[in-house]
Design a protein around this motif. Sequence first.
Motif, mmCIF file in Angstrom:
data_model
loop_
_atom_site.group_PDB
_atom_site.id
_atom_site.type_symbol
_atom_site.label_atom_id
_atom_site.label_comp_id
_atom_site.label_asym_id
_atom_site.label_seq_id
_atom_site.Cartn_x
_atom_site.Cartn_y
_atom_site.Cartn_z
ATOM 1 N N TYR A 104 -7.978 -4.909 2.233
ATOM 2 C CA TYR A 104 -6.565 -5.184 1.980
ATOM 3 C C TYR A 104 -5.920 -3.988 1.274
ATOM 4 N N GLU A 105 -6.625 -3.441 0.279
ATOM 5 C CA GLU A 105 -6.095 -2.273 -0.432
ATOM 6 C C GLU A 105 -5.958 -1.079 0.510
ATOM 7 N N PRO A 112 0.082 -4.832 -2.946
ATOM 8 C CA PRO A 112 1.354 -5.565 -2.847
ATOM 9 C C PRO A 112 1.100 -7.056 -2.622
ATOM 10 N N THR A 113 2.034 -7.867 -3.077
ATOM 11 C CA THR A 113 1.880 -9.317 -2.964
ATOM 12 C C THR A 113 2.569 -9.803 -1.693
ATOM 13 N N PRO A 114 1.823 -10.440 -0.782
ATOM 14 C CA PRO A 114 2.469 -10.958 0.430
ATOM 15 C C PRO A 114 3.429 -12.087 0.088
ATOM 16 N N PRO A 115 4.539 -12.238 0.861
ATOM 17 C CA PRO A 115 4.875 -11.494 2.084
ATOM 18 C C PRO A 115 5.608 -10.176 1.845
ATOM 19 N N ASN A 116 5.734 -9.730 0.602
ATOM 20 C CA ASN A 116 6.457 -8.487 0.296
ATOM 21 C C ASN A 116 5.526 -7.297 0.497
ATOM 22 N N LEU A 117 5.292 -6.960 1.779
ATOM 23 C CA LEU A 117 4.361 -5.902 2.155
ATOM 24 C C LEU A 117 5.139 -4.709 2.709
#
Length: 795
Positions: A104-105, A112-117
């Motif tokens: 993921y990194e 970043p925290t989904p959904p703010n990708l």
Amino acid sequence: MATLPRTNRHRLTLLPLAAAVLAGFAAAALVLFTLNDRAIAVGFAGTGLLLGGVMWSARRLFRGEAAAEQRADWAVAHALAAASSDALAVTDRSGKLVCANDLYETLFGGWPTPPNLPVSDTAADALGQAARAAWRDGGGKVENVQVFGAPIAAHVARSGEDSLVWRFVGIQALDLANQVQDLIDGATGDRLGAAGIMTVMVTLNGRVRAANPVFRERAMGNVDAAIEGRDFARFLITDSSGLVRFEREGLSGTPLRVLQIPFLEGEDAPILVALLDEENMERPAPAIGPGAAAHVRSLIALLPSGIALIDRDGRFVHMNDPFVRAARINAAAPPLYPIDLVVREDKAALADAVRRFAGGAGQSAEMTVRFVDAPEEPVALTIAGARGLGDAAVLISLKDSGEEGKLKRQVAQATKMQAVGQLAGGVAHDFNNILTAIIGHCDLMLMRHSPGDSDYDDIQQIRANSNRAASLTRQLLAFSRQQTLRPQVLQIPDVISEVSNLLKRLLGETVRLEVKHGRNLGPVRADPGQLEQVVVNLAVNARDAMLSANPNGGGILTIETLAVSATEVRRMDDDVLPLGDYTALRIADTGTGIPADILPKIFEPFFTTKEVGKGTGLGLSTVYGIIKQSGGFIFADNLPGGGAEFTVYLPVHAAPEAQVAKAPLAKQKPADLWGSGTVLVVEDEDMVRAIAERALSRQGYTVITAENGEVALEMLDGIERPDLLISDVVMPLMDGPTMARQIRNRYPDLPILFMSGYAEEQLRRSIDLDNVAFLPKPFSVQQLAEATRDILDGK
């Protein structure tokens, strides 16, 4: 497995402890100073120490419990995330990132925290909708999220009640760009350079991401020059003849052929660029050796785009696997020439294009062809010259647009069905007005004729044929999903049981009926009469198909009901069927099945495979309309062993068992239809308005008529309050609901009876009034009298 940073809030818990101890000692000092009593001072100090000890013990206890709880909650999640081959992340109910794995990194360049990708706004909105769907339904999915030019699928699943698990599938496509970059920077790039092939990877904004040594030397004069991040276009110049050269070598340098290879989909995807020295009479281009040719083919094999190399005679030299799949090539008998793949109408154009580029035509060209195995699906080809690649003279690339073409055809089919449905609904509405007048006049004439009269039988025949025409309009409205349904909460096996005797007579002696019912079937909400029509239509079609295939032997018709849980729906991974619990109805036969070219058209209106003069072509389209209007889904497919299968999915209705209707109750008709009072009839069709006026006048009512809503409002100023308003819904100038709202402002308790040829369910969404009844067209004189009496009696 990466550990997310933690705060030092536990340090703050030491402040109350220290404050309690200091307060105790301060109180002891104050007592000792003012009263000079050591016993009391020692008591205050001891109290402070006691409070500090209690707070310290509580802090250690709660902290230990919290740590134990945290280990119990997330230790397994961390281990599973680290072991997964997909990028995983977990967010809690508040939307905070709880844990994520290293992939993921790597994928998003941090935490970043989904959904703010770091994706487009459209993709971020889609991820947000998927998260909401997961909280609501247990799961959500986004098919195509472009991450640095690679298409990634995102799956969101609810875990328990407090967290969401985000899984990003297909990150291997993102690694392809890194793999190609490593090949260019590594030994493969050296071998390509030795063969005279300069390779560069360029980002979307035109910056160099990687280049092999021969390009670095030609472009910058130094094999070890730092070229990453430089503007690719600045290394090249173009002369007045359109020839491309290196800017460093000037106009006297060797002309170049530039080939762009889009090896990844997406707007942000990097592009692979190959540069070759142009051949000329004075300086032939270096020939590529057998070893270098193998490396070129290996590089082409890595690319997901379909690419093929053609020699000067127009024969295939090499094609990669994506090209073989997209062109539907039989590996056991591969074609010799490209024109062998396309239909006869496209052979000449393709052969001419290959011949031109093999002879030295510049630039590249795109053309659209149709393959023999799929003549209905146009395919875009890109053709360019490929000099300096040994035997290869032409490069052909194509994009496998099979799935994209399928989606386009589905959208076109849905648009066509919607347009035809709107047309059918409008025709049925107008026809219902005509039938209302015909049936009404027949009823009025039958009041003046008794059985035995010379005209009685003729009038009955006209009325019977009008009712047949009314059933045809109901089919049109069913197809367009605008018919009036009377839904009930029921069990599908009860409907099958009601219609079984009829089916046995319809199927005949040679077709055997088998009925199987599953367990734990949930109730559904549907019109039992219309659901029976669905079963009968599908059964009759299956009978005809089996008798057509085997007139003497007949066959077996199987009707099966089964429960389909949300888990099974998620496992099906169907793009059409939403996640939820369903009760399925499956009807299968032992015929020859449905031909592949006919299968996509079977639900179209007026489409039939029967001979001329037989069948209306509305059977399956009616079935489709009924199921869709009931909130369900229907699919048709061929069975592996032969025969066709229709599967209907109806959503389970969340209602107590006591509310499930076992059988429809017959409506009690009033014995006396005579009445009194004033009825205001508003109808824009003159013939329907005349029938309503005559029918109600014969029942004893005082009838006032108006041709539209505006006239009716004007008439109300000069008459007393009517006892009932009967109005059409769709009228010019002012529709029925708008007029009724204005009348209700004057008479809040006035009962209203709407009549329309459209569906009641569709119209009620635009009618926000209480105490409103509905009468579907076409109706008889008796039905109008019954509806009038019912609403005046408060039923």
